[in-house]
Design a protein around this motif. Structure first.
Motif: not given
Length: 744
Positions: A89-91, A138-142, A144-149, A194-195
């Motif tokens: 997602v970040a890429r 890992n779900d929290e990290l994922f 957090a990343e998708i919240a940026n995009w 979640p989340p």
């Protein structure tokens, strides 16, 4: 004259009423719309798309990030860790994707999360993680990343209820009488773990067909109904997020609840079916649509990838065979399900939306009615042939309108029901007309049944023959001769002219039967039945009957060139002969009876005549006729055929010519070649060898009797007829006849 005109008008009125009844029946079937009618319509729409598929435009802002076999080989089996998905997602975000939509599910918590691994009893003694690492999810990290995009997560339909609800991200505004109440509904959704659902910019349904739906994907819902509320399809949600829209407008009918007319997303208006589906305007699947996930994961800043991703909607899916996400399109291709979402977005952006409304369906029904009326009016006045031509011309116009509507307006106008329904009406009305013609034939049959051969009348007068019931059993030869192609003649000829033609034809054929001292039993519509050796004894009656059949063949050639047949298709005859025991006499009631024959030989002769089509020759005789007259006439073995009502096959023979032909060198050469062919078949020689022998016989037959060419052309497909166990007397008689001719 007035009476005849009144009768004619009555027949036309009855014909019109039957036709109108068929039209009403067709309208009822179309309203009910059973499965065969629906499927024929959908298959026709598939044909339209295959004839003119949508063109691919590489400049459209849509791409598919494909988790293909190469990606799985490089990064491991699916599912990947959510940390890897976060990196993806970040890429994509860094490359400038306008929206990132996942055509896949993240239902369960990531099994690779350290917090889950330390709680696994099988791994707890093997892992040595710090306290902070053990708390990582890992779900929290994922999330957090998708919240940026601008990320859209997919959810799928399921029959069982989940323990979490779906909270749609899109606002739905309904215009009209509750259009969302008629949407394609799913029992429940599979919510993201979640989340993730909280952090995503959008949530859409990944299904391209209702739950349990299989086969070709032709329509895909734009909006879904569910207990959690109205939820957009993945492609619709991706388009909304990419355009920065907060709402989707559902436009319904102003005066009828549960009817969807269109869906509006930003500045795009998408016509839908009444339950909120859009027709997919397909194009051929092309590799330019797909980007490999492996390329994105391995290259951090690639200008070529940036050019493909920046400003585009990226749909993340898979074409890997092991992940089972292949769907069938109207073009006959199997494509990844994510490709269908991409194609719908493409057609929305290019405004190539297929449409089909109630008005279109009404016009289809009107076309069916018009075709039916054309058939009725033309057939009632000019006959079936003219009606076929007029109906075909009208059908071509309807087909052209359908094609132009699809090509120019993208309107799906069905021609299958008007055309197939019109053809059904034509066939039934032609059958009705044929029945009317058959009624005229029955009148002819009743008239001719009162007449017998002059010799019979003379014999009755000379011996005071009493017209009374009863009969005697004796050997006779029976002939059945039937007109081939009579239906074509009846359709192109009025009833009055048809009577004239039949009268002239039966006169010619009857003269040949009487010349050979036969008795005309009856005229059965377009067929004649005759017998020999009753009521007068006729010496050599099988030979007489066979000679009569040959005379009828010659008379028919002359008749087809006569004035009465000018402009009409030539008539062909099929004649069957059989010899055997029968009861001959006056049979019927005390008040009305006929001089006729009853017995198995009658059935045999009729069945032999019916097999003329199977053998592809005009004169067939039974084995009894062959034994009695075979040495005096040109005959050839035609194999064994099944006769209805008989437990065993019957050997039959083709009657080719008279005694002069039988003694000619050309026939002797053909007969010898034919014997070799039959022997090869019974010896089960290779099919290629048999076909060569058939070709040789066919060449020889050209100089003997041209009608035999069809017989030999069909014979390679009838080898089973000759392989039936042959009674020894037939083989011995056939060889004895051949040797006798050779000795001459």
């Amino acid at each position: 004259m007035a009476g005849r005109r009144k009768e004619k008008n009555s027949r036309r009125l009855a014909f019109a009423l039957v036709g109108l009844g068929l039209i009403l029946l067709g309208c009822f079937i179309r309203v009910v719309d059973p499965y065969p009618v629906r499927m024929s319509r959908l298959i026709y729409f598939d044909v339209l798309q295959r004839l003119s598929p949508r063109e691919y435009n590489p400049d459209l802002p849509v791409r598919v990030l494909d988790i293909d076999e190469e990606s799985l080989a490089e990064w491991g089996q699916w599912p990947w860790p959510r940390t890897l998905m976060a990196e993806m997602v970040a890429r994509l975000g860094d490359y400038g994707a306008a929206a990132i939509a996942f055509d896949m599910l993240f239902v369960e918590p990531d099994r690779y999360s350290p917090s889950r691994l330390v709680n696994d009893p099988a791994l707890s003694g093997l892992l040595n993680l710090g306290e902070d690492a053990a708390q990582l999810d890992n779900d929290e990290l994922f999330g957090a990343e998708i919240a940026n995009w601008p990320v859209i997560l997919g959810v799928a339909a399921r029959s069982a209820q989940a323990n979490r609800e779906i909270v749609p991200k899109a606002g739905i505004i309904e215009i009209g009488e509750m259009p969302a109440s008629g949407l394609v509904a799913v029992p429940h959704w599979t919510p993201p773990a979640p989340p993730l659902g909280r952090d995503a910019a959008g949530i859409g349904g990944v299904n391209v067909s209702p739950l349990g739906g299989t086969g070709v994907v032709r329509r895909v819902p734009a909006l879904w109904g569910s207990p959690d509320g109205v939820l957009p399809s993945l492609w619709a949600e991706a388009l909304r997020v990419a355009m920065g829209e907060a709402i989707i407008i559902a436009e319904g009918a102003p005066d009828e609840a549960g009817i969807m007319l269109a869906v509006e997303i930003g500045g795009f208006r998408l016509p839908t079916t009444e339950n909120g589906e859009v027709w997919v305007r397909y194009r051929r699947d092309v590799p330019d649509l797909y980007l490999s996930a492996n390329d994105v994961m391995q290259r951090s800043d690639d200008p070529a990838l940036r050019a493909e991703i920046e400003g585009r909607i990226i749909l993340v899916g898979t074409s890997a065979a092991g992940l089972f996400d292949m769907r069938q399109t109207a073009l006959g291709q199997s494509v990844p399900g994510v490709s269908i979402h991409a194609q719908i977005i493409e057609q929305v952006l290019t405004e190539e939306m297929l449409s089909r409304s109630d008005v279109t369906a009404a016009l289809e029904l009107l076309a069916f009615i018009i075709l039916g009326l054309v058939v009725i009016l033309v057939m009632s006045r000019f006959g079936a042939v003219a009606s076929f031509l007029a109906g075909g011309f009208s059908a071509a116009i309807v087909l052209g309108i359908s094609w132009m509507a699809f090509r120019n307006q993208l309107v799906l106008f069905d021609v299958t029901f008007p055309l197939l329904g019109g053809m059904a009406n034509f066939g039934l009305l032609a059958g009705y007309l044929f029945i009317s013609t058959e009624r005229e034939k029955r009148i002819i049959r009743r008239i001719f049944s009162h007449y017998v051969a002059p010799e019979i009348l003379d014999e009755m007068d000379a011996h005071g023959h009493q017209l009374e019931l009863g009969g005697t059993t004796q050997e006779i030869t029976v002939m059945f001769s039937d007109i081939r192609g009579f239906t074509t003649l009846a359709e192109s000829t009025s009833a009055t002219d048809l009577v004239t033609v039949l009268n002239d034809l039966f006169s010619e054929l009857g003269d040949q039967i009487l010349t050979e001292r036969g008795t005309i039993d009856k005229f059965i519509g377009d067929a004649v039945m005759a017998f020999w050796n009753a009521p007068l004894q006729v010496e050599g009656h099988p030979l007489r009957a066979a000679q009569a059949a040959l005379l009828m063949r010659r008379a028919l050639v002359k008749f087809n060139t006569s004035d009465v047949m000018q402009g009409r298709p030539p008539i062909a005859l099929a004649t069957g002969l059989a010899t055997g025991q029968a009861c001959v006499g006056n049979i019927g009631s005390r008040r009305r009876f006929n001089y006729t024959v009853i017995g198995d030989v009658v059935n045999v002769a009729a069945r032999v005549e019916q097999n003329c089509r199977h053998v592809d020759y005009d004169i067939l005789v039974s084995s009894a006729v062959f034994h009695a007259a075979g040495q005096d006439l040109a005959m050839l073995e035609a194999g064994f055929v099944d006769l209805k009502g008989k437990s065993k096959p019957e050997p039959v023979f083709v009657l080719i010519g008279d005694q002069e032909l039988a003694q000619s060198p050309v026939f002797s050469e053909l007969e010898s070649a034919h014997q070799n062919l039959v022997a090869a078949i019974r010896d089960r020689q290779p099919q290629v060898f048999i076909e060569e022998l058939c070709s040789e016989c066919r060449d020889l037959a050209e100089g003997v009797e041209p009608g035999l060419t069809g017989f030999y052309r069909k014979l390679p497909g009838r080898v089973a007829d000759f392989r039936t166990d042959v009674p020894s007397e037939h083989v011995m008689f056939s060889h004895a006849r051949h040797l006798k001719k050779v000795s001459r």
